[in-house]
Design a protein around this motif. Structure first.
Motif, short mmCIF file in Angstrom:
data_model
loop_
_atom_site.label_atom_id
_atom_site.label_comp_id
_atom_site.label_asym_id
_atom_site.label_seq_id
_atom_site.Cartn_x
_atom_site.Cartn_y
_atom_site.Cartn_z
N PHE A 173 5.50 -25.87 -13.85
CA PHE A 173 6.79 -25.40 -14.36
C PHE A 173 7.51 -26.51 -15.11
O PHE A 173 8.73 -26.65 -15.03
CB PHE A 173 7.69 -24.88 -13.23
N GLY A 174 6.77 -27.32 -15.82
CA GLY A 174 7.40 -28.37 -16.59
C GLY A 174 7.92 -29.54 -15.77
O GLY A 174 8.62 -30.40 -16.28
N VAL A 175 7.59 -29.55 -14.48
CA VAL A 175 8.02 -30.66 -13.62
C VAL A 175 6.79 -31.43 -13.18
O VAL A 175 5.77 -30.85 -12.81
CB VAL A 175 8.79 -30.15 -12.39
N LYS A 176 6.91 -32.75 -13.24
CA LYS A 176 5.76 -33.59 -12.86
C LYS A 176 5.81 -33.83 -11.35
O LYS A 176 6.79 -34.38 -10.83
CB LYS A 176 5.85 -34.93 -13.60
N ILE A 177 4.79 -33.37 -10.66
CA ILE A 177 4.74 -33.54 -9.20
C ILE A 177 3.79 -34.67 -8.88
O ILE A 177 2.59 -34.57 -9.12
CB ILE A 177 4.27 -32.25 -8.51
N PRO A 178 4.31 -35.77 -8.35
CA PRO A 178 3.41 -36.88 -8.00
C PRO A 178 2.78 -36.68 -6.64
O PRO A 178 3.44 -36.22 -5.70
CB PRO A 178 4.36 -38.08 -7.99
N PHE A 179 1.50 -36.97 -6.53
CA PHE A 179 0.84 -36.91 -5.24
C PHE A 179 0.72 -38.31 -4.65
O PHE A 179 -0.35 -38.85 -4.46
CB PHE A 179 -0.53 -36.23 -5.36
N GLN A 180 1.87 -38.86 -4.42
CA GLN A 180 1.97 -40.24 -3.92
C GLN A 180 3.33 -40.33 -3.27
O GLN A 180 4.32 -39.89 -3.84
CB GLN A 180 1.86 -41.19 -5.12
N ILE A 181 3.39 -40.89 -2.07
CA ILE A 181 4.67 -40.85 -1.35
C ILE A 181 5.70 -41.71 -2.06
O ILE A 181 6.83 -41.31 -2.26
CB ILE A 181 4.48 -41.30 0.12
N ALA A 182 5.31 -42.91 -2.46
CA ALA A 182 6.27 -43.81 -3.09
C ALA A 182 5.64 -44.45 -4.32
O ALA A 182 4.57 -45.05 -4.23
CB ALA A 182 6.71 -44.89 -2.11
N GLU A 183 6.31 -44.29 -5.47
CA GLU A 183 5.84 -45.00 -6.67
C GLU A 183 6.71 -46.24 -6.82
O GLU A 183 7.78 -46.19 -7.42
CB GLU A 183 5.96 -44.10 -7.90
N LEU A 184 6.26 -47.32 -6.26
CA LEU A 184 7.08 -48.54 -6.26
C LEU A 184 6.64 -49.44 -7.40
O LEU A 184 5.47 -49.46 -7.78
CB LEU A 184 6.92 -49.29 -4.93
N ASP A 185 7.59 -50.20 -7.93
CA ASP A 185 7.25 -51.16 -8.96
C ASP A 185 6.40 -52.30 -8.40
O ASP A 185 5.59 -52.89 -9.09
CB ASP A 185 8.52 -51.74 -9.59
N THR A 186 6.64 -52.60 -7.12
CA THR A 186 5.85 -53.67 -6.50
C THR A 186 4.41 -53.24 -6.25
O THR A 186 3.54 -54.07 -6.05
CB THR A 186 6.47 -54.09 -5.17
N GLY A 187 4.17 -51.95 -6.27
CA GLY A 187 2.81 -51.44 -6.17
C GLY A 187 2.10 -51.87 -4.91
O GLY A 187 2.64 -51.79 -3.81
#
Lengths: 376, 189
Positions: A127-141
């Motif tokens: 529906f035009g929304v990006k659903i990430p399959f990752q609990i946290a997308e951190l910059d520190t990775g």
């Protein structure tokens, strides 16, 4: 009472639910992934028992049953759980109570937290929304993983110290020195991967591993930096206190290790944290060196061209689980193959062999990258 | 070291204070038997793969042939016993059902564990022969030596039942009386 308008529902869905869908999915993942990991501990215990039996030409535990159905011995894990919960809470006389009860939680919580930056599938667009399959997308990775997983050492040392037993203290000290030493190798061996992909966020590294190298072979981390893979794998065995580096649990020398004075569910928490950190380590190995959720030659774009994004995500979750499952099996397989190292051998292996190789690997990789002047 | 090797068998290296203790069986560095690991072996990796291949071969062989494992699932299947296996005792019977035992006490005398207790009695209509009024075997004391069987002149006691899982919850029930010892043996008892 007004009739509920169908367009109204759609409006409500679009304004109130859709923007929060990624958040909902993340919450769901944050519930599902730890529960899957904790419940897979029971299965892993079964794999360890029956697998070791098969390797050693034995039959393994196969007796516990419900109305005669043994389910290949899986029920022994259920019995274990019942036993752990119903055991007497024994507190040693010399235990420091607060820390004695705190330690198992201090070990288990970091083990459960570390998985949160691992992507289990590519982000799906619904529906035009990006659903990430990752609990946290951190910059520190992936650095977050190392930061949290080193906290587990505190739990082990506190467990060893607060039990008021010299043997468990020795076990705690051993595990601390071993884990701290191998964490160095663990981190340094991964630096080559960061250099090659010039990224530290796991989902971006995985995304790049979906491409092909020279148009023929998948661009997996193991093919780009095999030495880093070997070092990382070996260090991860030491990090999770598994054979051949299971010195913290020396039956013949220090009885049982840091969890010597623990029984029942508190002991089970140590066991669970060991298995959970095995799962996390396997997931990191898969993410960094084996293309994460990617299926070789069929990257996300190609799969999305054929399937619905959610089906693609399901396929990728399956691919990720199979890869992680293989490395879980490798833990068991190695445990029943290799004898353990002596303590000084472990330290020598770390500081005299693996550490210099890992550092040299960084320089060589850097030189090659400079020479090619080309980002893989 | 070579000189010591010859009299290794005759002398007791640990006890004689004058002799140097032999260490000939331990391979020491510098011994021609030892070999330095080459570079490939020193990296462990290929040796580990060799070891892993051994274990996975066992694993695959066994997982597809679970019935072929040497494990005997004990209470259900049992190892076939040799014919002269000494199991639990039994008292043999004559054709009319009376015990063959004549209460001569030879078995009780021969017993090194002193586990057979007999009380003799006489048949009313037969003045020549005795019979055991009581014949108890304390199986907790029995050492299964079979001397009672050898001592018996009437072939009245035998150990050919093939029963070895003799366990119970009380000590009293493990003192076998005459009736129990004379019971017919069923195969799956």
């Amino acid at each position: 009472m007004d009739q509920i308008d169908i367009r109204n529902i759609e409006y409500i869905f679009r304004t109130y639910i859709l923007p929060y869908l990624p958040l909902l999915v993340k919450f769901a993942l944050a519930v599902i992934i730890p529960s899957v990991m904790m419940s897979s501990v029971a299965v892993l215990a079964w794999v360890e028992r029956r697998g070791s039996a098969m390797i050693q030409d034995r039959l393994g535990p196969n007796r516990s049953n419900i109305f005669g159905f043994t389910f290949f011995g899986l029920l022994h894990s259920v019995n274990d759980a019942v036993k752990f919960f119903t055991k007497e809470t024994f507190i040693p006389a010399k235990a420091r109570l607060f820390f004695y009860f705190l330690a198992p939680a201090l070990v288990l919580v970091p083990a459960l937290l570390t998985f949160s930056v691992i992507p289990v599938a590519a982000p799906a667009e619904v529906f035009g929304v990006k659903i990430p399959f990752q609990i946290a997308e951190l910059d520190t990775g992936i650095l977050y993983t190392f930061a949290i997983s080193s906290l587990a050492v505190y739990g082990l040392v506190i467990a060893g110290w607060s039990s008021g037993n010299k043997f468990s203290l020795l076990g705690g000290v051993r595990s601390a020195s071993q884990m701290l030493s191998y964490e160095v190798v663990l981190g340094i061996s991964l630096i080559t991967i960061f250099m090659i992909f010039s990224e530290i966020e796991p989902y971006k590294i995985v995304e790049m591993q979906g491409d092909l190298l020279f148009g023929i072979i998948p661009k997996w981390g193991i093919l780009l930096s095999p030495i880093a893979f070997v070092l990382f794998l070996a260090a991860s065995y030491a990090e999770t206190n598994r054979t051949p580096f299971d010195l913290p649990e020396g039956d013949s020398e220090i009885v049982a290790g840091y969890h010597l004075e623990y029984g029942g569910m508190k002991f089970a928490m140590f066991m669970m944290s060991e298995y959970v950190s095995m799962i996390t380590m396997s997931a990191i190995v898969v993410t960094m060196f084996f293309g994460g959720y990617q299926i070789p030659f069929f990257n996300t774009a190609k799969l999305n061209a054929v399937f619905h994004p959610l089906i693609t995500a399901a396929i990728q979750i399956a691919s990720f689980s199979i890869k992680v499952g293989f490395f879980m099996w490798l833990y068991v397989w190695v445990r029943w193959t290799l004898p353990r190292f002596r303590y000084d051998q472990i330290m020598k292996l770390c500081y005299i062999n693996m550490f210099p190789i890992a550092v040299a690997n960084i320089f060589i990789t850097g030189a090659v990258i400079l020479f090619l002047n080309y980002r893989f | 070291m070579g000189g010591n090797q010859s009299n290794e068998k005759t002398s007791n290296p640990g006890c004689q204070s004058g002799n140097k203790i032999n260490v000939v069986n331990i391979i020491q560095p510098g011994d021609p038997k030892t070999r330095r690991l080459n570079l490939l072996e020193n990296t462990y990796i290929f040796e580990i793969i060799k070891g892993l291949s051994v274990t996975i071969r066992h694993f695959i062989k066994n997982i597809f042939n679970i019935k072929g494992l040497p494990t005997i699932t004990y209470p259900e299947t049992r190892r076939p016993l040799p014919e002269n296996y000494r199991g639990r005792h039994r008292l043999t019977k004559r054709e009319d059902g009376t015990p063959r035992c004549v209460a001569c006490f030879l078995c009780a005398t021969a017993c090194p564990a002193d586990c057979i207790h007999i009380e003799a009695a006489e048949y009313e209509n037969n003045p020549h022969e005795k019979y055991p009024a009581r014949y108890d075997i304390d199986i907790l004391r029995c050492v299964f030596c079979g001397l009672c069987v050898e001592a018996c002149p009437c072939d009245a006691i035998r150990m050919d039942t093939g029963k070895y899982d003799l366990c119970d919850y009380t000590r009293k029930s493990l003192i076998y009386d005459k009736e129990f010892l004379m019971k017919d043996i069923e195969k799956n008892d």
